[in-house]
Design a protein around this motif. Structure first.
Motif, PDB file in Angstrom:
ATOM      1  N   LYS A  79       0.823  -1.209   0.000  1.00 34.06           N
ATOM      2  CA  LYS A  79       0.000   0.000   0.000  1.00 34.06           C
ATOM      3  C   LYS A  79       0.865   1.270   0.000  1.00 34.06           C
ATOM      4  O   LYS A  79       0.594   2.211  -0.715  1.00 34.06           O
ATOM      5  N   ARG A  80       1.892   1.296   0.852  1.00 30.37           N
ATOM      6  CA  ARG A  80       2.747   2.481   0.977  1.00 30.37           C
ATOM      7  C   ARG A  80       4.194   2.027   1.132  1.00 30.37           C
ATOM      8  O   ARG A  80       4.471   0.998   1.742  1.00 30.37           O
ATOM      9  N   ASN A  94       1.860   7.519  -2.570  1.00 29.45           N
ATOM     10  CA  ASN A  94       2.158   6.524  -1.541  1.00 29.45           C
ATOM     11  C   ASN A  94       3.588   5.993  -1.602  1.00 29.45           C
ATOM     12  O   ASN A  94       3.897   5.004  -0.950  1.00 29.45           O
TER      13      ASN A  94
END
Length: 180
Positions: A94-95, A130
């Motif tokens: 995700k990040r 991100n």
């Protein structure tokens, strides 16, 4: 009405458990000069699941997870450990934040590594906001790498990949049995 309620409620609860996202945040830091690799894994940013540091010993790696407990992994077992069921394939990135402090000696390989991680993140469907890459150039022979990642998965993805793993293992065993 009561029968419908007691039939639908368990299905809704199971669906919520299977598809509820689980977030894991990892922090890792490597210092080449001190030969230390520290790490921590958190669930939902505040529940510490595991943490410690990795050091080498004469026959392999020692993963220190508490002041009195260490897991020893001999170099001969590293390849067999890699071939086990991998839950890493089930995680979705995700990040991603990578910070590297290096001298001029390691500048080119580190720049290539930063580019590779950036391309990998975008290939996996990551968004531009991100990802963060920081490259700090210092004087001397230093290499420090800090990494912060946020992964998510759910039990449905984990269960699906586990069933695929079992299916492939059974297929391999059947093929061996047919050959014999």
């Amino acid at each position: 009405m009561d029968r419908l309620f007691f039939f639908v409620l368990p299905i809704l609860i199971i669906a919520a458990i299977l598809f509820f996202p689980i977030y894991l945040e990892t922090d890792a830091h490597y210092d080449m000069n001190r030969r230390k690799f520290g790490f921590a894994v958190y669930g939902y940013k505040f529940i510490k699941l595991i943490g410690g540091y990795v050091a080498t010993y004469r026959g392999g790696l020692a993963v220190h997870i508490s002041p009195k407990k260490a897991i020893l992994v001999p170099y001969s077992q590293l390849n067999s450990e890699r071939k086990r069921f991998s839950v890493v394939k089930t995680f979705r990135l995700k990040r991603f934040c990578l910070t590297t402090e290096t001298g001029a000696e390691y500048l080119f390989p580190i720049t290539l590594a930063h580019s590779f991680f950036r391309v990998y993140f975008f290939a996996k469907g990551g968004e531009r906001r991100n990802i963060e890459n920081n490259l700090w150039l210092t004087d001397g022979d230093t290499l420090r790498v800090s990494l912060n990642c946020l992964f998510y998965f759910n039990l449905f993805i984990l269960l699906r990949n586990f069933i695929k793993f079992i299916k492939e293992k059974m297929k391999i065993l059947w093929q061996k049995k047919i050959k014999n």
